[in-house]
Design an enzyme around this catalytic site. Structure first.
Site, PDB file in Angstrom:
ATOM      1  N   THR A   1      12.245  -7.777 -11.099  1.00  0.00           N
ATOM      2  CA  THR A   1      11.596  -9.070 -11.315  1.00  0.00           C
ATOM      3  C   THR A   1      10.390  -9.186 -10.394  1.00  0.00           C
ATOM      4  OG1 THR A   1      13.644 -10.101 -12.020  1.00  0.00           O
ATOM      5  CG2 THR A   1      11.946 -11.574 -11.202  1.00  0.00           C
TER       6      THR A   1
ATOM      7  N   CYS B   1       0.992   6.467  23.287  1.00  0.00           N
ATOM      8  CA  CYS B   1       1.849   5.535  23.995  1.00  0.00           C
ATOM      9  C   CYS B   1       1.921   4.180  23.331  1.00  0.00           C
ATOM     10  CB  CYS B   1       1.336   5.367  25.410  1.00  0.00           C
ATOM     11  SG  CYS B   1       1.159   6.932  26.216  1.00  0.00           S
TER      12      CYS B   1
ATOM     13  N   HIS C   1      -2.162  -7.658   2.200  1.00  0.00           N
ATOM     14  CA  HIS C   1      -2.223  -8.240   3.549  1.00  0.00           C
ATOM     15  C   HIS C   1      -3.402  -7.737   4.379  1.00  0.00           C
ATOM     16  CE1 HIS C   1      -0.614  -5.080   6.328  1.00  0.00           C
ATOM     17  NE2 HIS C   1      -0.180  -4.578   5.196  1.00  0.00           N
TER      18      HIS C   1
ATOM     19  N   ASN D   1      -8.514   4.136   8.141  1.00  0.00           N
ATOM     20  CA  ASN D   1      -8.048   2.940   8.824  1.00  0.00           C
ATOM     21  C   ASN D   1      -8.317   2.958  10.321  1.00  0.00           C
ATOM     22  OD1 ASN D   1      -6.108   5.086   8.356  1.00  0.00           O
ATOM     23  ND2 ASN D   1      -4.657   3.880   9.546  1.00  0.00           N
TER      24      ASN D   1
ATOM     25  N   GLY E   1       0.812  -1.220   0.000  1.00  0.00           N
ATOM     26  CA  GLY E   1       0.000   0.000   0.000  1.00  0.00           C
ATOM     27  C   GLY E   1       0.843   1.267   0.000  1.00  0.00           C
TER      28      GLY E   1
ATOM     29  N   GLN F   1      -7.833   0.140   3.116  1.00  0.00           N
ATOM     30  CA  GLN F   1      -8.783  -0.390   4.108  1.00  0.00           C
ATOM     31  C   GLN F   1     -10.103  -0.796   3.487  1.00  0.00           C
ATOM     32  OE1 GLN F   1      -8.377  -1.474   7.036  1.00  0.00           O
ATOM     33  NE2 GLN F   1      -6.346  -0.616   7.401  1.00  0.00           N
TER      34      GLN F   1
ATOM     35  N   SER G   1      -3.525  -3.098  -0.853  1.00  0.00           N
ATOM     36  CA  SER G   1      -2.460  -3.905  -0.263  1.00  0.00           C
ATOM     37  C   SER G   1      -3.034  -5.277   0.064  1.00  0.00           C
ATOM     38  CB  SER G   1      -1.984  -3.217   1.010  1.00  0.00           C
ATOM     39  OG  SER G   1      -1.080  -4.038   1.694  1.00  0.00           O
TER      40      SER G   1
END
Lengths: 400, 121
Positions: free
Chosen positions: A237, A325, A201, A151, A71, A179, A199
């Site tokens: 390739t 965090c 995955h 997302n 992506g 997404q 993308s």
């Protein structure tokens, strides 16, 4: 204990059928697709079949598909490739404040290259205003890049309307559909999209492979120079196993998406209802209706997201947070702050993104474990229960 | 990413709460950073007789708060003043680098509470 995975917007496991399709291309069909001999030809066929499947997934011509490394590469190629190819026409890009970093940071990079970028604001639901878009257009505008769905919150943008505006004003329109792919129907012609990145995955394909749709006739300068692969738009390739994988992932998405999407909506609503019934001060982040069926982003007010995630993780639940965090940065989510959330509320956000593995039992387990966790952290929170005591509140010690 | 000690304090934080009619109150941090700590102390014979904390923050923020209360309970004010954020992090077997600045404020809260006590006196 089997863990509950509820972070499908981060990544998804490779579907068994995808893996099965990929396996022969590791050693049995190993040729270089550019080779003219038998070993190359059989692999070339696998690559082109995958290209056809991805094209039917996006309702475009196979020649309009460029396979990428994912992506982020698709977003980079679209933005840099268009800016470079059309810089004589203008130097203005329009995007939003809530894009994925792959778009935001690429736009910021283009600013350093002398381009001007307008970052459209969003409202409390994370939605853009089309009038803002229209007003931002100048005669120098060469590209509009707006994500299909966010997302973090799942908010779905008015892509058809943006496509119409872009077409009327003869401006190229790119959408980061990473997404949305596998969750919403994508039709590049009906929606007047000129470039679209996905993308693998995120839709049960392998990591490290994506695709960029580039409308026929749209010029694009490549990022990677070398051989003539991908019709001179992406040298190197081919990632053959990945390409076969993304093809299969798109095929499965076309087959299963409608039923799966409806199932996930039911589960997500059950989760949202359960959490708000059992816990006070839970705020939905994202659009109430124009939202991906699998995404629930909520703030548990008065507590901090990473603490929540750590507690969930101890119970085997994997989710994510817009809290600074948990992301390794010091700022809370740029998406939630753009929506006007106060910092402490943005820090208290948790994103549950559902997917194939999730069941009703998973939802009920989360509804069961969440209330005591939130109660424990609230009991510890100086923000909870009473207004802040103004004594001796020293200046910010947050070393930005 | 956290040490076992951090996780242990996060799971079982010591001295959570707020002392009523505290002799000193210290509050540090801000919402932008995502960490706010409030420490209350009871002082007897120039020593910290009791200490409690309330913290809004990440795992590191909660663990450092808990650890600082454990480190100072019973200590003289002079000794307590010598405890630094680094001491607290060390006592927890370290913190991830990104947390050293943003969530390691417990000693600051302690010093603010002591200062507040001295001002009141």
């Amino acid at each position: 204990m089997k863990g509950i995975y509820m972070d499908h917007n981060a990544t998804t496991p490779v579907h068994p059928e995808v893996m099965e399709a990929m396996l022969p291309f590791f050693s049995e069909h190993f040729g270089n697709p550019s080779s003219i001999h038998w070993a190359g030809r059989e692999v070339k066929k696998g690559v082109e079949t995958a290209r056809e499947t991805v094209a039917s997934f996006l309702k475009c011509d196979p020649k309009e598909i460029v396979f990428t490394g994912g992506g982020s590469e698709g977003d980079n190629l679209a933005i840099k490739g268009i800016c470079e190819a059309y810089k004589d026409k203008g130097n203005h890009i329009i995007t939003t404040k809530v894009e994925h970093p792959a778009v935001l940071n690429t736009c910021e990079y283009m600013e350093k290259q002398g381009f001007q970028v307008t970052y459209l604001p969003v409202d409390m639901d994370g939605m853009i205003n089309l009038d803002d878009l229209k007003n931002a257009i100048t005669e120098k505008t060469i590209l509009i890049t707006v994500m299909f769905a966010n997302n973090e919150t799942g908010t779905i943008f008015p892509i058809a309307e943006i496509g119409k505006i872009a077409k009327e004003r003869k401006i190229l329109f790119h959408t980061d559909a990473v997404q949305a792919a596998g969750k919403l129907h994508l039709d590049v012609n009906a929606l007047n999209i000129d470039l679209l990145s996905i993308s693998a995955h995120k839709l049960y394909g392998p990591k490290g492979i994506g695709a960029l749709y580039v409308r026929k006739g749209v010029k694009i300068k490549p990022l990677i120079h070398g051989g003539g692969q991908e019709r001179n738009r992406r040298a190197g390739t081919e990632n053959v196993t990945g390409i076969v994988g993304i093809g299969k992932a798109c095929e499965i998405a076309m087959r299963d998406m409608d039923a799966e999407s409806e199932r996930l909506l039911r589960l997500r609503e059950r989760l949202h209802k359960g959490l708000t019934q059992k816990i006070e001060h839970v705020k939905l982040n994202g659009h109430p209706t124009m939202r991906l069926n699998n995404t629930l982003n909520v703030s548990f007010e008065y507590v901090e997201g990473e603490s929540l995630l750590l507690n969930l993780d101890m119970d085997g639940v994997a989710a994510s947070s817009g809290s600074a965090c948990s992301s390794g940065s010091l700022e809370p989510s740029h998406v939630l702050t753009a929506m006007g959330l106060p910092h402490e509320v943005a820090h208290g956000s948790v994103r549950f993104s559902l997917g194939r593995s999730n069941t009703e039992a998973d939802i009920d387990k989360i509804i069961e474990i969440m209330p005591p966790v939130v109660a424990r952290l609230r009991a510890m929170s100086p923000l909870y229960g009473k207004s802040l005591n103004p004594v001796e509140r020293t200046a910010a010690v947050c070393h930005h | 990413m956290y040490s076992e000690k951090v996780m242990e304090h996060f799971k079982n934080p010591r001295n959570v709460g707020e002392i009523e009619n505290a002799d000193g109150v210290g509050e540090v941090g801000n919402a932008a950073c995502g960490d706010i700590m409030k420490l209350t102390i009871k002082v007897e014979n120039n020593a910290i007789a009791d200490v409690k904390f309330k913290t809004f923050g990440c795992g590191a923020a909660i663990a450092t708060s808990s650890m600082v209360t454990e480190l100072v309970k019973g200590k003289s004010l002079d000794e307590a003043e010598k405890i630094s954020n680094a001491t607290v992090a060390e006592a927890l077997d370290g913190l991830p680098p990104v947390k050293m600045h943003c969530s390691n404020l417990a000693a600051d809260a302690l010093h603010a509470a002591i200062e507040n006590y001295k001002k009141k006196k």
